[in-house]
Design a protein around this motif. Structure first.
Motif, PDB file in Angstrom:
ATOM      1  N   SER A  35      34.933   8.606  48.195  1.00 34.63           N
ATOM      2  CA  SER A  35      35.983   8.032  47.345  1.00 34.63           C
ATOM      3  C   SER A  35      35.761   8.264  45.853  1.00 34.63           C
ATOM      4  O   SER A  35      36.708   8.275  45.093  1.00 34.63           O
ATOM      5  N   GLY A  36      34.533   8.464  45.418  1.00 33.12           N
ATOM      6  CA  GLY A  36      34.256   8.680  43.999  1.00 33.12           C
ATOM      7  C   GLY A  36      34.087  10.143  43.627  1.00 33.12           C
ATOM      8  O   GLY A  36      33.566  10.448  42.559  1.00 33.12           O
ATOM      9  N   CYS A  37      34.536  11.054  44.471  1.00 30.77           N
ATOM     10  CA  CYS A  37      34.327  12.484  44.228  1.00 30.77           C
ATOM     11  C   CYS A  37      34.959  12.908  42.896  1.00 30.77           C
ATOM     12  O   CYS A  37      36.163  12.782  42.702  1.00 30.77           O
ATOM     13  N   PRO A  38      34.141  13.411  41.950  1.00 29.34           N
ATOM     14  CA  PRO A  38      34.669  13.787  40.636  1.00 29.34           C
ATOM     15  C   PRO A  38      35.530  15.050  40.657  1.00 29.34           C
ATOM     16  O   PRO A  38      36.214  15.338  39.692  1.00 29.34           O
ATOM     17  N   ALA A  39      35.527  15.781  41.766  1.00 31.47           N
ATOM     18  CA  ALA A  39      36.293  17.034  41.837  1.00 31.47           C
ATOM     19  C   ALA A  39      37.736  16.823  42.274  1.00 31.47           C
ATOM     20  O   ALA A  39      38.510  17.782  42.306  1.00 31.47           O
ATOM     21  N   MET A  40      38.135  15.603  42.607  1.00 33.95           N
ATOM     22  CA  MET A  40      39.471  15.379  43.161  1.00 33.95           C
ATOM     23  C   MET A  40      40.597  15.795  42.224  1.00 33.95           C
ATOM     24  O   MET A  40      41.587  16.367  42.664  1.00 33.95           O
ATOM     25  N   GLU A  41      40.465  15.543  40.940  1.00 35.82           N
ATOM     26  CA  GLU A  41      41.520  15.947  40.002  1.00 35.82           C
ATOM     27  C   GLU A  41      41.663  17.471  39.999  1.00 35.82           C
ATOM     28  O   GLU A  41      42.768  18.008  40.033  1.00 35.82           O
TER      29      GLU A  41
ATOM     30  N   LEU B 218      42.596   7.620  51.778  1.00 36.14           N
ATOM     31  CA  LEU B 218      41.177   7.300  51.968  1.00 36.14           C
ATOM     32  C   LEU B 218      40.837   6.875  53.389  1.00 36.14           C
ATOM     33  O   LEU B 218      39.651   6.773  53.726  1.00 36.14           O
ATOM     34  N   ALA B 219      41.858   6.620  54.215  1.00 33.94           N
ATOM     35  CA  ALA B 219      41.582   6.173  55.581  1.00 33.94           C
ATOM     36  C   ALA B 219      42.345   7.041  56.568  1.00 33.94           C
ATOM     37  O   ALA B 219      43.529   7.324  56.340  1.00 33.94           O
ATOM     38  N   PRO B 220      41.694   7.478  57.617  1.00 34.66           N
ATOM     39  CA  PRO B 220      40.273   7.274  57.868  1.00 34.66           C
ATOM     40  C   PRO B 220      39.431   8.065  56.877  1.00 34.66           C
ATOM     41  O   PRO B 220      39.858   9.098  56.364  1.00 34.66           O
ATOM     42  N   ALA B 221      38.236   7.569  56.631  1.00 31.42           N
ATOM     43  CA  ALA B 221      37.333   8.216  55.684  1.00 31.42           C
ATOM     44  C   ALA B 221      36.900   9.585  56.211  1.00 31.42           C
ATOM     45  O   ALA B 221      36.717   9.775  57.419  1.00 31.42           O
TER      46      ALA B 221
ATOM     47  N   THR C  21      25.404  18.016  43.498  1.00 35.31           N
ATOM     48  CA  THR C  21      26.386  16.946  43.623  1.00 35.31           C
ATOM     49  C   THR C  21      25.781  15.838  44.472  1.00 35.31           C
ATOM     50  O   THR C  21      24.788  16.050  45.175  1.00 35.31           O
ATOM     51  N   ALA C  22      26.392  14.667  44.445  1.00 33.94           N
ATOM     52  CA  ALA C  22      25.857  13.519  45.184  1.00 33.94           C
ATOM     53  C   ALA C  22      25.864  13.731  46.689  1.00 33.94           C
ATOM     54  O   ALA C  22      25.091  13.120  47.415  1.00 33.94           O
ATOM     55  N   CYS C  23      26.722  14.623  47.186  1.00 30.10           N
ATOM     56  CA  CYS C  23      26.809  14.834  48.635  1.00 30.10           C
ATOM     57  C   CYS C  23      25.786  15.860  49.130  1.00 30.10           C
ATOM     58  O   CYS C  23      25.754  16.180  50.311  1.00 30.10           O
ATOM     59  N   ARG C  24      24.939  16.368  48.245  1.00 31.66           N
ATOM     60  CA  ARG C  24      23.909  17.335  48.659  1.00 31.66           C
ATOM     61  C   ARG C  24      22.538  16.828  48.229  1.00 31.66           C
ATOM     62  O   ARG C  24      22.413  16.092  47.252  1.00 31.66           O
ATOM     63  N   GLU C  25      21.505  17.231  48.967  1.00 29.92           N
ATOM     64  CA  GLU C  25      20.132  16.891  48.613  1.00 29.92           C
ATOM     65  C   GLU C  25      19.340  18.179  48.459  1.00 29.92           C
ATOM     66  O   GLU C  25      19.696  19.208  49.028  1.00 29.92           O
ATOM     67  N   LEU C  26      18.270  18.118  47.683  1.00 29.17           N
ATOM     68  CA  LEU C  26      17.415  19.276  47.467  1.00 29.17           C
ATOM     69  C   LEU C  26      16.257  19.200  48.451  1.00 29.17           C
ATOM     70  O   LEU C  26      15.607  18.170  48.590  1.00 29.17           O
ATOM     71  N   ARG C  27      16.014  20.308  49.151  1.00 28.64           N
ATOM     72  CA  ARG C  27      14.948  20.384  50.152  1.00 28.64           C
ATOM     73  C   ARG C  27      14.120  21.632  49.906  1.00 28.64           C
ATOM     74  O   ARG C  27      14.503  22.530  49.161  1.00 28.64           O
ATOM     75  N   ARG C  28      12.977  21.697  50.594  1.00 30.41           N
ATOM     76  CA  ARG C  28      12.120  22.887  50.524  1.00 30.41           C
ATOM     77  C   ARG C  28      11.645  23.187  51.944  1.00 30.41           C
ATOM     78  O   ARG C  28      11.348  22.285  52.729  1.00 30.41           O
ATOM     79  N   CYS C  29      11.562  24.467  52.221  1.00 33.54           N
ATOM     80  CA  CYS C  29      11.043  24.917  53.509  1.00 33.54           C
ATOM     81  C   CYS C  29       9.536  25.082  53.367  1.00 33.54           C
ATOM     82  O   CYS C  29       9.064  25.751  52.448  1.00 33.54           O
ATOM     83  N   ARG C  30       8.791  24.463  54.267  1.00 29.75           N
ATOM     84  CA  ARG C  30       7.332  24.599  54.218  1.00 29.75           C
ATOM     85  C   ARG C  30       6.881  25.960  54.738  1.00 29.75           C
ATOM     86  O   ARG C  30       5.794  26.419  54.397  1.00 29.75           O
TER      87      ARG C  30
END
Length: 168
Positions: free
Chosen positions: A51-57, A81-84, A147-156
């Motif tokens: 719901s708070g996605c800054p790219a919507m505009e 917004l529904a269903p989410a 962006t908030a919907c992604r996380e940073l990871r590393r492959c060992r």
């Protein structure tokens, strides 16, 4: 300007890419809910990834601009917004494109019980694979990526960093 008779509105909307993930279209991402065409008018219904996605505009403007360039005079883009939205709505093509771009696509979205969602402090187990080498031996580096919907990871295994689109 392409005459309206040559392209239907759903085809035009289906070609608009996401401003934050330009390797996938909005349709592949699963946020396009409905496209209704009536002569030179179009009503597009979309659901944000959150719901708070800054790219919507920008997304609304990109859809409207593409339709107007295709010859549609009256364009309305509605947000519902529904269903989410859930990451389960990302198409297989969208998932493949994310992986090809080095972003690990989300796994199945967690199933939520009806009513209040219980707080859990332990991370969900993950069989997340590195999009570069395919190893399941990965670790979280930061809870948020570009962006908030992604996380940073590393492959060992290959030691390469990569982003993962979180399951919602």
């Amino acid at each position: 300007m392409i005459p309206v008779t040559m392209l239907d509105a759903a085809t035009v909307v289906g070609q608009v890419t996401d401003p934050e993930l330009p390797m996938v279209t909005l349709a592949e991402l699963g946020i396009v809910r409905d496209v209704r065409q009536d002569g030179d008018g179009v009503l597009v219904t979309i659901t944000p990834t959150y719901s708070g996605c800054p790219a919507m505009e920008t997304i609304r403007a990109d859809i409207a601009g593409a339709l107007r360039r295709a010859g549609f005079e009256r364009v309305e883009v509605r947000t519902v917004l529904a269903p989410a939205w859930t990451t389960d709505w990302i198409s297989e093509t969208g998932r493949r494109k994310l992986a090809e771009a080095g972003i690990a696509p989300p796994g199945p979205a967690p199933r939520r019980p009806a009513g209040p969602v219980p707080l859990t402090l332990t991370p969900r187990p993950s069989d997340l694979r590195c999009p570069r080498c395919g190893s399941a031996d990965t670790e979280a580096v930061a809870a948020f990526g570009a962006t908030a919907c992604r996380e940073l990871r590393r492959c060992r295994a290959c030691r390469e960093p990569f982003e993962h689109m979180k399951e919602i």
